[in-house]
Scaffold this motif. Sequence first.
Motif, PDB file in Angstrom:
ATOM      1  N   ILE A  36     -24.193 -44.513   4.406  1.00 14.71           N
ATOM      2  CA  ILE A  36     -25.296 -43.741   5.162  1.00 14.71           C
ATOM      3  C   ILE A  36     -26.393 -44.819   5.666  1.00 14.71           C
ATOM      4  N   ARG A  37     -27.253 -44.607   6.503  1.00 10.45           N
ATOM      5  CA  ARG A  37     -28.329 -45.166   6.591  1.00 10.45           C
ATOM      6  C   ARG A  37     -29.735 -44.376   6.020  1.00 10.45           C
ATOM      7  N   THR A  39     -33.090 -42.879   5.136  1.00  9.56           N
ATOM      8  CA  THR A  39     -34.413 -42.834   6.020  1.00  9.56           C
ATOM      9  C   THR A  39     -35.602 -43.231   5.461  1.00  9.56           C
ATOM     10  N   ASP A  42     -34.452 -47.495   5.255  1.00 14.24           N
ATOM     11  CA  ASP A  42     -33.700 -48.098   6.420  1.00 14.24           C
ATOM     12  C   ASP A  42     -32.544 -48.922   6.033  1.00 14.24           C
ATOM     13  N   TYR A  44     -28.500 -49.537   4.495  1.00 16.56           N
ATOM     14  CA  TYR A  44     -27.411 -48.978   4.301  1.00 16.56           C
ATOM     15  C   TYR A  44     -26.997 -48.688   2.755  1.00 16.56           C
ATOM     16  N   THR A  69     -23.826 -36.714   4.266  1.00 17.53           N
ATOM     17  CA  THR A  69     -22.776 -37.401   5.153  1.00 17.53           C
ATOM     18  C   THR A  69     -22.174 -35.794   6.297  1.00 17.53           C
ATOM     19  N   THR A 115     -25.615 -36.285  10.038  1.00 14.58           N
ATOM     20  CA  THR A 115     -26.864 -36.741   9.400  1.00 14.58           C
ATOM     21  C   THR A 115     -27.570 -35.430   8.636  1.00 14.58           C
ATOM     22  N   SER A 119     -30.647 -39.063   5.770  1.00 16.94           N
ATOM     23  CA  SER A 119     -29.752 -40.128   6.390  1.00 16.94           C
ATOM     24  C   SER A 119     -29.695 -40.182   7.949  1.00 16.94           C
ATOM     25  N   SER A 120     -30.070 -41.262   8.476  1.00 13.87           N
ATOM     26  CA  SER A 120     -30.253 -41.262   9.853  1.00 13.87           C
ATOM     27  C   SER A 120     -29.064 -41.673  10.608  1.00 13.87           C
ATOM     28  N   GLU A 121     -27.932 -42.017   9.907  1.00 11.24           N
ATOM     29  CA  GLU A 121     -26.707 -42.549  10.369  1.00 11.24           C
ATOM     30  C   GLU A 121     -25.768 -42.682   9.229  1.00 11.24           C
ATOM     31  N   VAL A 123     -21.806 -43.620   8.501  1.00  7.38           N
ATOM     32  CA  VAL A 123     -20.657 -44.616   9.136  1.00  7.38           C
ATOM     33  C   VAL A 123     -19.564 -44.910   8.099  1.00  7.38           C
TER      34      VAL A 123
END
Length: 156
Positions: A36-37, A39, A42, A44, A69, A115, A119-121, A123
């Motif tokens: 995750i990215r 929040t 910022d 990973y 996730t 998200t 978690s902003s992303e 992956v």
Amino acid sequence: MSRVDHFRDPEAPAPNSIVIAVSTFVLDDAGRLLMIRRTDNDLYALPGGRHELGETMTETAVRETREETGYDVAVTSLVGIYSDPEHVMAYDDGEVRQEFSICFRAELTGGQARTSSESSEVVWVDLDHLDDIEVHPSIRLRIEHARTEDPAPYYT
């Protein structure tokens, strides 16, 4: 809330709290790592978070992975216990937390990426491309330990 991680930094503020937390190391069928990215900083990271009363540590790992996730996992083994007093996280509310995290290996059992407030992303990262993203050294250490063939858990 934002945070700054201090790792082996002689200028780091002194910790004033400790929280039990977990993280999970999950690979998909292609051998890519779930990340995750965050929040709050910022960077990973492996999915994970705070242990709650009434849960086992493995239940915390499953819940936190799902919350951050959208994926469901089953814990398969222990990577290690991370309690390095030279890793502290300073939050903007004045809390300075000493690291205490238990990292588990887990396998993907279902769900789909989404998200969250933490978690902003979400992956899947090819392990050969980990150097292409910004990951804190303490998370890189967990990933390195999870990838080893040695079944003995790491601990500090």
